[in-house]
Design a protein around this motif. Structure first.
Motif, PDB file in Angstrom:
ATOM      1  N   LEU A 143       0.725  -0.944  -0.224  1.00  0.00           N
ATOM      2  CA  LEU A 143      -0.222  -0.309   0.114  1.00  0.00           C
ATOM      3  C   LEU A 143       1.065   1.928   0.078  1.00  0.00           C
ATOM      4  O   LEU A 143       1.955   1.740   0.353  1.00  0.00           O
ATOM      5  CB  LEU A 143      -0.921  -0.068   1.470  1.00  0.00           C
ATOM      6  CG  LEU A 143      -2.020  -1.077   1.443  1.00  0.00           C
ATOM      7  CD1 LEU A 143      -2.626  -0.791   2.547  1.00  0.00           C
ATOM      8  CD2 LEU A 143      -3.283  -1.472   0.535  1.00  0.00           C
ATOM      9  N   ILE A 144       0.037   2.159  -0.242  1.00  0.00           N
ATOM     10  CA  ILE A 144       1.290   3.825  -0.587  1.00  0.00           C
ATOM     11  C   ILE A 144      -0.223   4.354  -0.121  1.00  0.00           C
ATOM     12  O   ILE A 144      -1.531   4.206  -1.004  1.00  0.00           O
ATOM     13  CB  ILE A 144       1.476   4.227  -2.081  1.00  0.00           C
ATOM     14  CG1 ILE A 144       3.148   2.982  -2.727  1.00  0.00           C
ATOM     15  CG2 ILE A 144       1.669   5.724  -1.820  1.00  0.00           C
ATOM     16  CD1 ILE A 144       3.150   3.625  -4.011  1.00  0.00           C
ATOM     17  N   TYR A 179       2.328   7.300  11.954  1.00  0.00           N
ATOM     18  CA  TYR A 179       2.301   5.378  10.858  1.00  0.00           C
ATOM     19  C   TYR A 179       2.153   5.921   9.473  1.00  0.00           C
ATOM     20  O   TYR A 179       2.772   4.967   8.746  1.00  0.00           O
ATOM     21  CB  TYR A 179       1.150   5.608  11.932  1.00  0.00           C
ATOM     22  CG  TYR A 179       0.241   4.099  11.322  1.00  0.00           C
ATOM     23  CD1 TYR A 179       0.553   2.851  11.551  1.00  0.00           C
ATOM     24  CD2 TYR A 179      -0.178   3.802   9.859  1.00  0.00           C
ATOM     25  CE1 TYR A 179       0.249   2.058  11.570  1.00  0.00           C
ATOM     26  CE2 TYR A 179      -0.326   2.720   9.802  1.00  0.00           C
ATOM     27  CZ  TYR A 179      -0.812   1.797  10.448  1.00  0.00           C
ATOM     28  OH  TYR A 179      -0.506   0.876   9.827  1.00  0.00           O
ATOM     29  N   LEU A 180       1.171   6.980   9.067  1.00  0.00           N
ATOM     30  CA  LEU A 180       1.604   6.116   7.171  1.00  0.00           C
ATOM     31  C   LEU A 180       3.523   7.139   7.211  1.00  0.00           C
ATOM     32  O   LEU A 180       3.171   6.230   5.827  1.00  0.00           O
ATOM     33  CB  LEU A 180       0.261   8.087   7.097  1.00  0.00           C
ATOM     34  CG  LEU A 180      -0.864   8.241   7.819  1.00  0.00           C
ATOM     35  CD1 LEU A 180      -1.663   9.309   6.543  1.00  0.00           C
ATOM     36  CD2 LEU A 180      -1.142   6.763   7.297  1.00  0.00           C
ATOM     37  N   LYS A 185       7.593   4.066   4.669  1.00  0.00           N
ATOM     38  CA  LYS A 185       8.711   4.143   4.053  1.00  0.00           C
ATOM     39  C   LYS A 185       8.910   2.795   3.665  1.00  0.00           C
ATOM     40  O   LYS A 185      10.158   2.517   3.190  1.00  0.00           O
ATOM     41  CB  LYS A 185       9.126   4.675   5.075  1.00  0.00           C
ATOM     42  CG  LYS A 185      10.754   4.606   4.749  1.00  0.00           C
ATOM     43  CD  LYS A 185      11.556   5.410   6.276  1.00  0.00           C
ATOM     44  CE  LYS A 185      13.071   5.603   6.570  1.00  0.00           C
ATOM     45  NZ  LYS A 185      13.446   6.176   7.297  1.00  0.00           N
ATOM     46  N   LEU A 186       8.269   1.589   4.815  1.00  0.00           N
ATOM     47  CA  LEU A 186       8.889   0.269   4.099  1.00  0.00           C
ATOM     48  C   LEU A 186       8.188  -0.127   3.050  1.00  0.00           C
ATOM     49  O   LEU A 186       9.008  -0.688   1.825  1.00  0.00           O
ATOM     50  CB  LEU A 186       6.953  -0.080   5.102  1.00  0.00           C
ATOM     51  CG  LEU A 186       7.898  -0.389   6.677  1.00  0.00           C
ATOM     52  CD1 LEU A 186       6.872  -0.454   7.808  1.00  0.00           C
ATOM     53  CD2 LEU A 186       9.449  -0.058   7.387  1.00  0.00           C
ATOM     54  N   ASP A 206       1.632  12.958  -4.226  1.00  0.00           N
ATOM     55  CA  ASP A 206       1.289  13.583  -2.776  1.00  0.00           C
ATOM     56  C   ASP A 206       1.105  11.992  -1.887  1.00  0.00           C
ATOM     57  O   ASP A 206       0.479  12.159  -0.960  1.00  0.00           O
ATOM     58  CB  ASP A 206      -0.519  13.840  -2.988  1.00  0.00           C
ATOM     59  CG  ASP A 206      -1.140  12.988  -3.200  1.00  0.00           C
ATOM     60  OD1 ASP A 206      -0.938  11.843  -4.500  1.00  0.00           O
ATOM     61  OD2 ASP A 206      -2.726  12.515  -3.400  1.00  0.00           O
ATOM     62  N   ALA A 207       2.084  11.337  -2.494  1.00  0.00           N
ATOM     63  CA  ALA A 207       2.296  10.007  -0.859  1.00  0.00           C
ATOM     64  C   ALA A 207       2.804  10.482  -0.537  1.00  0.00           C
ATOM     65  O   ALA A 207       3.371  11.224  -0.160  1.00  0.00           O
ATOM     66  CB  ALA A 207       3.301   8.916  -1.956  1.00  0.00           C
ATOM     67  N   VAL A 208       2.290   9.935   1.356  1.00  0.00           N
ATOM     68  CA  VAL A 208       2.929  10.837   2.465  1.00  0.00           C
ATOM     69  C   VAL A 208       4.848  10.298   2.797  1.00  0.00           C
ATOM     70  O   VAL A 208       4.496   9.075   2.173  1.00  0.00           O
ATOM     71  CB  VAL A 208       1.878  10.209   3.794  1.00  0.00           C
ATOM     72  CG1 VAL A 208       2.776  10.421   5.032  1.00  0.00           C
ATOM     73  CG2 VAL A 208       0.889  10.291   3.354  1.00  0.00           C
TER      74      VAL A 208
END
Length: 213
Positions: A143-144, A179-180, A185-186, A206-208
């Motif tokens: 997920l992103i 958390y996001l 990052k993973l 806009d990916a956190v």
């Protein structure tokens, strides 16, 4: 004598009808046999009740001839009349339906596995991004989280990106920003290892946490 017997039976019936008892049992998934944690067990037409524990067990004070309502997210509700002290229930999954909008149709999204059988470990790690990332990765789900996504925002480029890099864009929901960032990052680390740097030029801006990658 007959009159006395009749009155005795009638009196016993009245007492039995309002007799307070403790009902207990297990609530399980009819398909898998797994216990359902967090299932609701309510006395019909009231808000009095309890939820099942991690092992799908419950214990509730009620009266004979009351009706208990058993429910769980994604499951078909069941009603059972109280006539004994142990009631075990198997809940079945709701059937998925297709919703039609004009000439096209969109299938109802499948509910998350977490809404069916939730382990104690899952609940304890609900806010642990590393735990949730690893659990999803085992099922080949990556997920992103993006900050501006709505249900209508995915365009052709986004869908092609998802398919090309085996990822899914996801709403941020009620998750905290820290958390996001850790979860993304993973995911970024996974993309970097498997696809080098090509994904960086194609990912949604806009990916956190993307700027720090």
């Amino acid at each position: 004598m007959k009159k006395i017997i009749y009155i005795s039976i009638l009196f016993y019936s009245i007492l039995s009808f309002g007799q307070v008892i403790v009902v207990s049992g297990n609530v399980t998934d009819a398909k898998t046999g797994e216990p359902l944690a967090g299932a609701k067990v309510l006395i019909n037409k009231t808000q009095n009740g309890i939820t099942t524990d991690f092992d799908g067990k419950y214990s509730l004070k009620t009266t004979l001839n009351d009706t208990l309502v058993f429910s769980h997210v994604g499951m078909i509700m069941q009603k059972v009349k109280v006539d004994k002290t142990e009631i075990n229930i198997e809940l079945e999954e709701e059937e998925e339906i297709e919703v039609v909008f004009g000439p096209a149709y969109y299938p109802k999204p499948k509910r998350l596995e977490a809404t069916t059988t939730v382990s104690k470990k899952d609940i304890e790690n609900a806010e642990n991004p590393k735990y949730n990332f690893k659990k999803n990765a085992k099922n080949n789900v990556f997920l992103i989280f993006v900050s501006e996504l709505t249900s209508y925002d995915l365009n052709k480029v986004d869908l092609e990106f998802e398919q090309k890099y085996n990822v899914k864009y996801s709403l941020i929901g009620s998750y905290k920003n820290d958390y996001l960032k850790k979860y993304n990052k993973l995911t970024f680390k996974y993309l970097k290892k498997k696809y080098k740097k090509t994904w960086l030029t194609e990912i949604r801006k806009d990916a956190v946490g993307l700027k720090k990658e």
